[in-house]
Design an enzyme around this catalytic site. Structure first.
Site, mmCIF file in Angstrom:
data_model
loop_
_atom_site.group_PDB
_atom_site.id
_atom_site.type_symbol
_atom_site.label_atom_id
_atom_site.label_comp_id
_atom_site.label_asym_id
_atom_site.label_seq_id
_atom_site.Cartn_x
_atom_site.Cartn_y
_atom_site.Cartn_z
ATOM 1 C CE LYS A 119 33.515 48.943 36.170
ATOM 2 N NZ LYS A 119 34.296 50.132 35.792
ATOM 3 C CD GLU A 157 40.597 35.732 28.865
ATOM 4 O OE1 GLU A 157 41.791 35.546 29.122
ATOM 5 O OE2 GLU A 157 39.915 34.961 28.161
ATOM 6 C CB CYS A 215 47.173 40.695 30.156
ATOM 7 S SG CYS A 215 46.419 40.568 28.537
ATOM 8 C CD GLU A 256 49.858 41.812 35.171
ATOM 9 O OE1 GLU A 256 49.025 41.995 36.084
ATOM 10 O OE2 GLU A 256 49.543 41.480 34.024
HETATM 11 P P1 NAD Z 1 41.445 46.055 37.556
HETATM 12 O O1 NAD Z 1 41.247 44.640 37.962
HETATM 13 O O2 NAD Z 1 41.831 47.033 38.589
HETATM 14 O O3 NAD Z 1 40.107 46.625 36.874
HETATM 15 C C1 NAD Z 1 39.479 45.965 35.810
HETATM 16 C C2 NAD Z 1 38.006 46.344 35.802
HETATM 17 O O4 NAD Z 1 37.399 45.854 36.977
HETATM 18 C C3 NAD Z 1 37.752 47.838 35.769
HETATM 19 O O5 NAD Z 1 36.638 48.109 34.937
HETATM 20 C C4 NAD Z 1 37.419 48.146 37.220
HETATM 21 O O6 NAD Z 1 36.575 49.262 37.366
HETATM 22 C C5 NAD Z 1 36.692 46.881 37.622
HETATM 23 N N1 NAD Z 1 36.688 46.644 39.072
HETATM 24 C C6 NAD Z 1 37.586 47.040 40.004
HETATM 25 N N2 NAD Z 1 37.215 46.619 41.234
HETATM 26 C C7 NAD Z 1 36.067 45.937 41.070
HETATM 27 C C8 NAD Z 1 35.188 45.255 41.973
HETATM 28 N N3 NAD Z 1 35.443 45.180 43.277
HETATM 29 N N4 NAD Z 1 34.113 44.659 41.461
HETATM 30 C C9 NAD Z 1 33.858 44.688 40.132
HETATM 31 N N5 NAD Z 1 34.629 45.338 39.242
HETATM 32 C C10 NAD Z 1 35.725 45.939 39.715
HETATM 33 O O7 NAD Z 1 42.482 45.987 36.354
HETATM 34 P P2 NAD Z 1 43.133 47.200 35.540
HETATM 35 O O8 NAD Z 1 44.124 47.858 36.434
HETATM 36 O O9 NAD Z 1 42.065 48.022 34.902
HETATM 37 O O10 NAD Z 1 43.856 46.401 34.367
HETATM 38 C C11 NAD Z 1 45.087 45.830 34.525
HETATM 39 C C12 NAD Z 1 44.992 44.351 34.801
HETATM 40 O O11 NAD Z 1 44.211 43.707 33.805
HETATM 41 C C13 NAD Z 1 46.340 43.653 34.740
HETATM 42 O O12 NAD Z 1 46.473 42.747 35.792
HETATM 43 C C14 NAD Z 1 46.321 42.918 33.409
HETATM 44 O O13 NAD Z 1 47.169 41.824 33.319
HETATM 45 C C15 NAD Z 1 44.893 42.548 33.302
HETATM 46 N N6 NAD Z 1 44.533 42.288 31.918
HETATM 47 C C16 NAD Z 1 44.302 40.999 31.529
HETATM 48 C C17 NAD Z 1 43.998 40.711 30.204
HETATM 49 C C18 NAD Z 1 43.723 39.312 29.759
HETATM 50 O O14 NAD Z 1 43.092 39.154 28.717
HETATM 51 N N7 NAD Z 1 44.149 38.280 30.461
HETATM 52 C C19 NAD Z 1 43.954 41.733 29.279
HETATM 53 C C20 NAD Z 1 44.204 43.035 29.705
HETATM 54 C C21 NAD Z 1 44.475 43.295 31.034
#
Ligand code: NAD
Length: 448
Positions: free
Chosen positions: A149, A224, A258, A350
């Site tokens: 997804k 992650e 991130c 962040e």
């Molecule tokens: P997000 O957590 O809002 O969304 C990530 C994914 O989760 C998306 O596909 C979203 O549709 C899905 N999602 C959202 N709510 C959900 C739920 N209730 N149940 C299941 N899935 C759900 O994050 P974002 O805004 O897309 O990305 C930014 C964040 O990701 C930042 O905090 C960043 O630090 C983190 N990030 C971490 C890494 C790492 O490797 N540690 C890498 C890239 C980004």
């Protein structure tokens, strides 16, 4: 779906719901027995073919990624190059993921690495294809089938990768892509009894929900999550080199990274000098049209996200520098340097945008204390000419991925992941295979 640099629509896609999610899981489940039976050399050959197809379609994929995320085209090309390397690496790893034989009385104990089953992969919008490949590569190499997804805002490259996987000869049903909401499709994957594991990258907030939801079926999870990484500059460092590199460690991908080293810790006696260098280097970051080969920073992902980033720059914030960004359409935000303490909101949360907090420190102990004073533990850098200090400080920091006299710590062949609330489990390298397989121990009696 909008192009963040122009605000023009680029695609409209049908959204999957719970029913489509269940159907995709059923397809993946049906494909599982066949896929896990594929001989290792053949599975490797299919992954290798996928890597080659990514290389052959590199320009197309880079353009999709650049338009969908607003990434500078040069950066998008680099990321797609890494995607191909990831599939090459895991193609090579398929038949090198060994079990063990263990000396025991009365027979032989042997371990096997078994696939987990159907795995759900949930990916964010900042590095859509890259992060997808970090999960798909090891998951397929270990013999799992996948329901992927992508993020709501950036599904286009994942959809194209799904097509390329079919073209590569990966059987139907092994690699399924679902476009849909996290709260519907993501949540269903997390709770689905036939999904064995969730590989999740995203915010710490949603990561917490993944963990809670997975508890119902004792699903495996790899998380992650977010970061607030420190870039620690000691007085004995090559200050000019550290300052020239520092902007790109925060402002790359418009700070939506991130691993962004968004807390720049500088030893007091060189603080002013370093800040001068840093401002000069930040002035040099080329912000503008992502299609331009020379562009180094594009816009933010959305209007809503720009509001969140802007909310950090309240009146009481001490601005050290604010760069320029295009006017007009697009979710632009200039490179911003803020002088701060580690207790300020800009240093604790962040930002996920092009805003860096510069924080002074006294000595080595103070640097370690400040760097560790955060709920996160993903990444960071140490700049010093003292080798012993570099080792002492890297060992003292509670983070998963570090670099010394460099800000580059993500490589295909080395493990990547966080400590503390940045998550757990490791991606990339041979370590990622552990997250997509289960160890089975078999005792064979040698009694006559
Ligand atoms: P997000 O957590 O809002 O969304 C990530 C994914 O989760 C998306 O596909 C979203 O549709 C899905 N999602 C959202 N709510 C959900 C739920 N209730 N149940 C299941 N899935 C759900 O994050 P974002 O805004 O897309 O990305 C930014 C964040 O990701 C930042 O905090 C960043 O630090 C983190 N990030 C971490 C890494 C790492 O490797 N540690 C890498 C890239 C980004």
């Amino acid at each position: 779906m909008l192009n963040p640099a122009t605000e023009e629509p680029i695609a409209e896609l049908e959204q999957a719901g719970v029913e489509e999610t269940d159907a995709a899981v059923a397809r993946a489940r049906e494909a599982l027995p066949g896929w896990r039976r594929v001989a290792p050399a053949d599975r490797a050959r299919l992954l290798r073919r996928l890597a080659t197809l990514v290389e052959e379609h590199a320009e197309e994929l880079s353009l999709i990624e650049s338009q969908n995320v607003g990434k500078p085209i040069s950066g998008a090309r680099g990321e797609v190059g890494m995607v191909a390397q990831v599939f090459h690496f895991y193609a090579g790893a398929v038949d090198k993921h060994y079990g063990q034989t263990i000396p025991v009385a009365g027979g032989v104990a042997a371990t096997f690495r078994e696939p987990l089953g159907v795995v759900g992969l949930i990916v964010p919008w900042n590095f859509p294809l890259n992060i997808t490949s970090w999960k798909v590569g090891p998951a397929l190499a270990c013999g799992n089938t996948i329901v992927l997804k992508p993020a709501e805002l950036t599904p286009l490259s994942a959809l194209r990768l799904g097509e390329l996987a079919l073209d590569a000869g990966i059987p139907d049903g092994v690699f399924n892509v679902l476009v849909g909401k996290g709260s519907l499709v993501g949540q269903r994957l997390i709770e689905h009894p036939d999904v064995a594991k969730i590989g999740f990258t995203g915010s710490t907030e949603v990561g917490r929900k993944v963990m809670q939801g997975a508890a119902g079926t004792i699903k495996r999870v790899t998380l992650e999550l977010g970061g607030k990484s420190a870039n620690v500059i000691f007085a004995d460092a090559d200050l000019e080199k550290a300052a020239t590199a520092a902007p790109y460690a925060v402002f790359d991908n418009a700070g939506q990274d991130c691993c962004a080293r968004s807390r720049i810790l500088v030893q007091k006696q060189v603080y002013d000098q370093f800040l001068d260098y840093l401002i000069e280097a930040t002035r040099g970051v080329k912000v503008g049209d992502p299609r331009d080969e020379a562009t180094e920073m594009g816009p933010l992902i959305s209007a809503q996200h720009r509001e969140t980033v802007a909310s950090f720059l309240t009146d009481d914030v001490h601005l050290a520098f604010r760069g320029e960004a295009p006017e007009g359409p697009g979710f632009w935000f200039p490179c911003t340097l803020v002088e701060a303490t580690n207790d300020d909101r800009v240093a604790r949360e962040e930002v996920f945008g092009p805003v860096a907090a510069i924080i002074p420190f006294d000595d080595e102990a103070d640097a370690v204390r400040i760097a560790n004073d955060t709920p996160y533990g993903l990444s960071g850098s140490i700049w010093t000419r003292d080798g012993a200090r570099a080792l002492r400080v890297t060992r003292a920091l509670d983070v998963g991925v570090l670099s010394v006299n460099s800000n580059s710590s993500v490589r295909v062949s080395t493990p990547f992941g966080g400590f503390k609330q940045s998550g757990f489990g490791r991606e990339l390298g041979m370590q990622a295979l552990d997250g997509y397989s289960e160890v089975k121990n078999v005792f064979i009696s040698t009694d006559g």
